[in-house]
Scaffold this motif. Sequence first.
Motif, mmCIF file in Angstrom:
data_model
loop_
_atom_site.group_PDB
_atom_site.id
_atom_site.type_symbol
_atom_site.label_atom_id
_atom_site.label_comp_id
_atom_site.label_asym_id
_atom_site.label_seq_id
_atom_site.Cartn_x
_atom_site.Cartn_y
_atom_site.Cartn_z
ATOM 1 N N VAL A 50 19.902 57.090 39.310
ATOM 2 C CA VAL A 50 20.521 57.878 38.438
ATOM 3 C C VAL A 50 21.845 58.079 38.700
ATOM 4 O O VAL A 50 22.824 58.129 37.858
ATOM 5 C CB VAL A 50 19.672 59.076 37.927
ATOM 6 C CG1 VAL A 50 20.411 59.812 37.084
ATOM 7 C CG2 VAL A 50 18.475 58.384 36.979
ATOM 8 N N ARG A 51 21.990 58.476 40.007
ATOM 9 C CA ARG A 51 23.221 58.959 40.488
ATOM 10 C C ARG A 51 24.289 58.022 40.355
ATOM 11 O O ARG A 51 25.465 58.227 39.952
ATOM 12 C CB ARG A 51 23.285 59.297 41.822
ATOM 13 C CG ARG A 51 22.402 60.726 42.217
ATOM 14 C CD ARG A 51 22.381 61.019 43.606
ATOM 15 N NE ARG A 51 22.032 62.411 43.808
ATOM 16 C CZ ARG A 51 21.659 62.915 44.907
ATOM 17 N NH1 ARG A 51 21.718 62.351 46.134
ATOM 18 N NH2 ARG A 51 21.270 64.191 45.228
ATOM 19 N N LEU A 52 24.038 56.827 40.507
ATOM 20 C CA LEU A 52 25.251 55.511 40.555
ATOM 21 C C LEU A 52 25.696 55.363 39.027
ATOM 22 O O LEU A 52 26.501 55.101 38.860
ATOM 23 C CB LEU A 52 24.452 54.363 40.919
ATOM 24 C CG LEU A 52 24.053 53.999 42.309
ATOM 25 C CD1 LEU A 52 23.356 52.561 42.545
ATOM 26 C CD2 LEU A 52 24.666 54.515 43.336
ATOM 27 N N ASN B 191 31.828 67.081 43.391
ATOM 28 C CA ASN B 191 32.005 66.206 44.521
ATOM 29 C C ASN B 191 32.001 64.667 44.086
ATOM 30 O O ASN B 191 31.180 64.008 44.176
ATOM 31 C CB ASN B 191 30.948 66.364 45.785
ATOM 32 C CG ASN B 191 30.951 67.768 46.037
ATOM 33 O OD1 ASN B 191 31.652 68.158 46.785
ATOM 34 N ND2 ASN B 191 29.920 68.661 45.889
ATOM 35 N N PRO B 192 33.177 64.193 43.489
ATOM 36 C CA PRO B 192 33.206 63.026 42.858
ATOM 37 C C PRO B 192 32.768 61.865 44.124
ATOM 38 O O PRO B 192 33.448 61.805 45.186
ATOM 39 C CB PRO B 192 34.512 62.813 42.437
ATOM 40 C CG PRO B 192 35.068 64.088 41.990
ATOM 41 C CD PRO B 192 34.281 65.047 43.350
ATOM 42 N N GLY B 193 31.920 60.714 43.872
ATOM 43 C CA GLY B 193 31.512 59.593 44.574
ATOM 44 C C GLY B 193 30.608 60.047 45.542
ATOM 45 O O GLY B 193 29.801 59.115 45.952
ATOM 46 N N GLN B 194 30.458 61.131 46.071
ATOM 47 C CA GLN B 194 29.732 61.615 47.350
ATOM 48 C C GLN B 194 28.054 60.915 46.806
ATOM 49 O O GLN B 194 27.498 60.594 47.855
ATOM 50 C CB GLN B 194 29.693 62.982 47.597
ATOM 51 C CG GLN B 194 28.604 63.141 49.090
ATOM 52 C CD GLN B 194 27.149 63.618 48.801
ATOM 53 O OE1 GLN B 194 26.823 63.839 47.682
ATOM 54 N NE2 GLN B 194 26.598 63.372 49.613
ATOM 55 N N ALA B 195 27.524 61.346 45.783
ATOM 56 C CA ALA B 195 26.263 60.839 45.287
ATOM 57 C C ALA B 195 25.896 59.532 45.602
ATOM 58 O O ALA B 195 24.822 59.039 45.314
ATOM 59 C CB ALA B 195 26.062 61.551 44.093
ATOM 60 N N LEU B 196 27.006 58.689 45.677
ATOM 61 C CA LEU B 196 26.828 57.021 45.553
ATOM 62 C C LEU B 196 26.317 56.702 46.596
ATOM 63 O O LEU B 196 25.756 55.593 46.879
ATOM 64 C CB LEU B 196 28.243 56.420 45.100
ATOM 65 C CG LEU B 196 28.758 56.999 43.826
ATOM 66 C CD1 LEU B 196 30.086 56.314 43.798
ATOM 67 C CD2 LEU B 196 28.019 56.637 42.565
#
Length: 606
Positions: free
Chosen positions: A502-504, A545-550
């Motif tokens: 889902v994070r993606l 935190n943009p992007g970190q979850a990817l």
Amino acid sequence: MKISVLLALAAHVVVAGWGIRPAAAQKARTTAPQARGGRTSESAPLAALFEAYWEGQARLFPLNATSEGDNRYNDQLPNDQTQAFRQRLRAFYQQYQAALRKMDRRQLSAADQTSYDILAYDLDLSLARLQQNAWLLPFSQTSGLPSLLGQLGAGTGAQPFATTQDYRNWLGRVQGFPVWADSAISNFRRGARAGVVLPRVLVEKMIPQLESFVVADASKSLFYGPVARFPAAVPAPEQPALVAAYRRAIEQELVPSYRKLAQYLKTEYLPQARATSGLNAVPGGAQRYAFAVRSATTTDQTPAQIHQTGLREVQRIRTGMEQLRQQVGFAGDLSAFFEFMRTDPQFRPFKTADEVLTVYRGIQARISPGLPRLFGTTPKTAFEVRRTEAFREATASAQYNRAAPDGSRPGIFYVPIPDPAQYNVTRGMDALFLHEAIPGHHYQIALQQENTRLPRFRRFGGYAAYTEGWGLYAESLGRELGVYTDPYQQVGALTTEMHRAVRLVVDTGLHTGELTREQAIRYMLDNMPINEQRATAEIERYMANPGQALSYKIGALKIQELRTRYEQQLGARFSLRAFHDELLAGGAMPLAVLERRMDAWAARQK
């Protein structure tokens, strides 16, 4: 329907570059050193360059040094909010980039070539990071120096409080906070003038966090903890002066600084905060997000490509959840199944936090017999499960903190339990333990730190795509380790995997303007058995935190891809245990470097 009380949604608080190296700030973690023999480098000039680089970083980033057990700079807190500091960093990285390029990579051993490639990548990324305008957003509700100071100063974290000098070191470090806070406010103001501001919903969370540090009685402060319980090594005659000094530091430096930050955010910054959700809404946001994606994944994949990967993974995992729904005989659809798991009392069996922690400790006992089948090399570093500290528990996610290299502090799996009665086992407690603790982050980080053959920038460095990718991949080993034995445990495991898929979708959707905060929350609720409060906290974390979850899913997909490739190539010669040992032996690295290294390993197996 009966349920085995074991299952939890893994997530992390990631500290991102306030007084710590961004490249190594994928979590504050550590481990007791274990010499594994050999030299750090076969090339003496290269080894000297690596060592000088590491020494320079320790001076520039003393908070990282503290986390890694290097206590030489425990009294220092640099003001990393200034242009002068950024210029100093740029000169430092350029100096070592030029020196590295003078080395002939072709003449190096395979091990040194890997180290060369990792450092070259580090330096390129660090210089590119300095071109971003992230300094206009000094901290958020999920990360930054204000909350990190709380962890360090409580007396239970990485900052040591064992001797009188340790106590004096903290007083020295605290002296730097007022000027840091002033500089952070200045940067927030510059960001506001440039239109680079945080979303309003995040600022609303930050204000009470800061206010929680503002106390009228110093003895009620979190920072009073070290002088409330002196160790034996601090002589009794010296203790009264230290108590007085800590009171002054709390009353004259810490409390006024936190009050000033909270007041600024409440009265000046909040009215200027934005209603939008994604980074694309601020000047230069699209370019910043593209860099964040590159940094988090260590790949050249675009947000659009990652978004499509996420949609495919969500659909695949939903299919597995549908099969388990049918297996347990639940008559409703998947949404009703999620609601049942969210609300039915049988999934919330806990009355106390200790009961929750006991389950996690029991998981460790259950998987221990199976670990030797999957790992030939295991860490010797001590490990503990602890409840997250009260001051950050309401907004924290489950987290692994590394041990001290000298063994003075164990690796710690922190579990936030704000309300034990609401702790739902269908989050996937088995999977969370495998990810955050064993054989996930504790194995990976401890083995990396114990490997003294690695240059120190590799022993203590980190890449989220590798580290979080390994953690998520470790969850997939549950069946082989004797967990996921009933359907609800399997739903829990799929839930944690769904969380990363889902994070993606939502991270890329938020920061390219395709999804609003509310739409992202709805998408998470539609695909996971979690409540709206938790979904909101997760989405707001991605906003901050943009992007970190990817990094999690992208890294895990690469590791699984490599395993499948070598299983097919090697057939009977493939050893899963040898694969895991080799994967962990070199420590964290960019995914492209990892793939080259593992391909060379597979070729040797033939």
